[in-house]
Design an enzyme around this catalytic site. Structure first.
Site, PDB file in Angstrom:
ATOM      1  N   ASP A 493       0.966  -1.233  -0.034  1.00  0.00           N
ATOM      2  CA  ASP A 493      -0.020   0.032  -0.033  1.00  0.00           C
ATOM      3  C   ASP A 493       0.827   1.137   0.003  1.00  0.00           C
ATOM      4  OD1 ASP A 493      -2.180   1.330   0.079  1.00  0.00           O
ATOM      5  OD2 ASP A 493      -2.885   0.846   1.893  1.00  0.00           O
ATOM      6  N   ASP A 555     -10.718   1.895  -3.113  1.00  0.00           N
ATOM      7  CA  ASP A 555     -11.294   1.903  -1.621  1.00  0.00           C
ATOM      8  C   ASP A 555     -12.716   1.599  -1.639  1.00  0.00           C
ATOM      9  OD1 ASP A 555      -8.667   1.241  -0.616  1.00  0.00           O
ATOM     10  OD2 ASP A 555      -8.565   3.343   0.318  1.00  0.00           O
TER      11      ASP A 555
END
Length: 734
Positions: A493, A555
């Site tokens: 990430d 997301d």
């Protein structure tokens, strides 16, 4: 079951003479045979694919490269009348140039801007020589396409030279004939005695002929990536790019150019994709003569690259494709090229295990026993891969909240007193290290600009990966984790942009450093499945796909928004590269409540399918659907990962979005069909399929059999019930 883890000849002058010649090769030159997709006749060049031709030549008076054609397959060049020079624009500004430099009468956007020692920014690049190479060399320090077998790709290198500044430019063109794809990069070398600065460098620049065009781009922001925008190319400049240090959620390094009447399945379409993960720029300009210039490359705001004597700078690659079968035709070319000639991971075309990610189910609220129980419960439901997300690491600054612990990649002793490796002997586990470049430690390793404050976004700073010592630290840290545990899956990430830098050139140096880290780890651990992530799709680009075969698409896991995001992303990136999960409702981002089956069917369209929830919190009815959904996922995932995609109904145009995936051999297919809003007393329209063999017969959901002609020209009709209803239809050649 098993839980899987984590160089100067022929210089001429006199632009005025340009008005008296035909800007085209001779007919005799046109007649030369092709060698591996590349035709060279003197100083006339053609790159030919099965359905595309890219043709240009050296102007005999100026030494400039002039584009003749980029479009459908042709066998010769029709002479173009030389421009009539009137007004302020000289001949050089009235032709289609391959490598437009700065000054000398071309007032359009340049592809290269070189600042010389004396401060001049004028260049005069002229043809010097060329080479043809079978296959395709890699780019130094950058991700690049490659050939697997003989005949996959042939490369043409055209050497240009500026006699006044002693600067050389090598233009490297590669043609993948079977995929109608042309790849180009540019290498600039300082062959002089003083220093120069590269202030702008485009990887690909092409002038398209007279005519109207629309441009297509992907815009967005966090949680709404991949939103397709189509707008008219008007006179003047228009474009987009990123100055975030990464490709970003805001804009994507993809450009589409289409005729005004081009649709998803019909008409001329051109596509361009920059193989780069950093700041980029896309410029589109319609000039006074009606040509449309398009270019993609490094963002000039994040460049200013100094070259001393003998030093070089290589631009990232840019892929250009062309199809007469609409936007969808371009997409499928990109998908096949990227899957087979860009993505290096052994997982690129392999089916992906169904996973469960702990994040939206537990967030930071867990310990060893709770994670173990969740993993066991996931296994009982048929999940093959359990992903422990954020929160497993940090001791001095425990990662138990969102503003601590980044950069400390050691198992948290309070949560995992025995460490991770011995804790999972009964149930092997994957781990997700939060991006090591986002670090809360204030040190010389963090990017900054002198005495200016270091911007703390999400309470994070960004490690300066341009520094070799930082690269070595990351490599060593991750190697320790991957070499001493059973981790075979890593979700990597990155949750903030780059704000302050000591100089503009650091942006590209940073990206070269990051690529070194990725390449080293991927080579060292070839059995690890890496997934990219940057607060979702903040780094969803062709550059990252060289190393990571899949990327967390967004997301936003809301199923309705995901249809838009996944359809948009698929304009250029293969569905195999998209991560998509089923999450709980009301959705965390939108608050919308959508049925479990609809959420699952949307997520199944991604190559990496899974769940992001705690099954214990599901209703009995929803929980009962999971085994069947997993069985369906395992049946269709090979088609999603390796097949071709037809977007049948677009979500922005229809209440019934639909997409068809077909296996490489065309024998099997899976149709995803959705109803968004409920309708009253209104039948759904027939849905026409695409990509089938008209003469073959196909069984639909194991019962009815129809010809391909019937399915494509008449179609199928289904009844939906209420809002957010969906169908998954299996199709097989009889």
């Amino acid at each position: 079951m098993t839980l899987r883890l984590p160089s100067n000849k022929g210089l001429v002058s006199g632009l005025v003479a340009l008005a008296s010649v035909l800007l085209t090769p001779t007919a005799a030159q046109n007649a030369a045979p092709s060698t591996g997709g590349v035709v060279v006749n003197g100083t006339s060049f053609a790159l030919n694919g099965d359905h595309v031709s890219y043709r240009f030549h050296v102007d005999p008076k100026t030494g400039d490269l002039i584009n003749d054609h980029f479009g459908g397959l042709v066998t010769e060049t029709v002479p173009m009348l030389a421009p009539q020079i009137q007004g302020w624009v000289e001949g050089i500004g009235r032709v289609k140039r391959e490598f437009p430099d700065m000054g000398r009468g071309d007032f359009r956007v340049p592809a290269v801007r070189v600042k010389q020692t004396a401060g001049y920014t004028v260049s005069d690049f002229r043809y010097r020589s060329h080479d043809v190479v079978q296959g395709k060399p890699a780019l130094p320090g950058l991700p690049s396409t490659f050939g697997r077998d003989e005949g996959d790709v042939t490369t043409l290198v055209v050497h240009m030279y500026d006699n006044y500044s002693s600067v050389a430019a090598d233009l490297t063109y590669s043609i993948f004939p079977k995929l109608d794809a042309i790849v180009r990069s540019v290498n600039i070398t300082n062959e002089g005695k003083g220093n120069i600065t590269i202030e702008k460098l485009a990887s690909f620049s092409v002038d398209l002929p007279y005519g109207d065009f629309d441009m297509i781009e992907l815009k967005g922001d966090w949680a709404r990536e991949g939103m397709k925008v189509r707008r008219k190319v008007d006179y003047g400049t228009q474009g987009f790019g990123s100055t975030t240090g990464y490709s970003s959620h805001l804009h994507n390094p993809f450009l589409g150019l289409v005729a005004p009447d081009t649709t998803e399945s019909r008409g001329e379409a051109w596509g361009f994709s920059l193989i780069y993960t950093g700041s980029f720029a896309v410029d589109v300009e319609r000039g006074s003569q009606g040509f449309t210039r398009a270019m993609l490359g490094l963002n000039p705001y994040h460049l200013s690259w100094n070259l001393g004597p003998g030093e070089s700078l290589t631009s990232p690659e840019c892929v250009a494709t062309y199809s007469e079968n609409g936007i969808g035709g371009v997409s499928r070319l990109f998908h096949r090229l990227f899957r087979n000639h860009l993505m290096k991971s052994k997982f690129a075309v392999a089916p992906r295990p169904v996973l469960l990610n702990s994040w939206e189910g537990l967030f930071f609220d867990y310990n060893e026993s709770r994670i173990y129980n969740l993993a066991q419960e996931s296994a009982e439901l048929g999940v093959k891969l359990f992903v422990l997300d954020d929160g497993w690491f940090g001791n001095e600054y425990p990662r138990v909240i969102d503003n601590a612990g980044l950069g400390d990649w050691q198992a948290n002793k309070d949560r995992f007193p025995n460490g991770l490796a011995p804790s999972w002997t009964k149930s092997p586990l994957s781990r997700r290290p939060t991006h090591p470049r986002s670090c809360s430690l204030v040190s010389d390793w963090a990017l900054h600009a002198g005495d200016y404050p270091r911007t703390l976004t999400r309470s994070e700073l960004v490690l300066n990966v341009a520094l070799p010592e930082v690269q070595d630290f990351i490599i060593a840290s991750l190697s320790d984790i991957l070499g001493n545990t059973s981790v075979t899956y890593v979700k990597w990430d990155n949750n903030r942009a780059i704000h302050e830098m000591p100089s503009d050139s650091v942006a590209h140096a940073y990206m070269l450093g990051l690529y070194r880290v990725f390449d080293t780890l991927m080579t060292r651990f070839p059995d690890v499945l890496f997934e990219g992530c940057a607060s979702g799709g903040g780094r969803f680009d062709a550059g990252i796909l060289q190393y990571f075969p899949q990327v967390w698409t967004s997301d936003d896991t809301d199923a309705l928004m995901r249809i838009y995001t996944q359809f948009g992303t698929s304009l250029v990136y293969p569905p195999s590269s998209m991560g998509a999960h089923v999450s709980v409702v009301p959705n965390q981002q939108t608050g919308r409540t959508i049925p479990f089956s609809f959420r699952s069917h949307v997520a199944l369209m991604g190559g990496s399918f899974g769940f992001e929830l705690d099954p214990a919190e599901l209703s009995d009815a929803d929980r009962a659907q999971i085994p069947g959904i997993i069985k369906l996922a395992e049946e269709i995932n090979p088609i999603i990962v390796k097949g071709d995609l037809w977007r049948l109904n677009l979500p922005e145009d229809s209440n019934w979005p639909a997409a068809l995936y077909l296996s490489e051999d065309g024998n099997k297919g899976v149709l995803f069909y959705f109803q968004v809003r409920s309708t009253v007393d209104q039948p759904t329209p027939y849905l026409r399929l695409q990509g089938l063999d008209p003469a073959a017969r196909y069984t639909v959901n194991g019962t009815d059999t129809y010809s391909g002609a019937t399915l494509m020209r008449m179609g199928l009709q289904y009844r939906f019930k209420g809002e957010y209803d969906s169908k998954v239809v299996l199709i097989e050649k009889a």
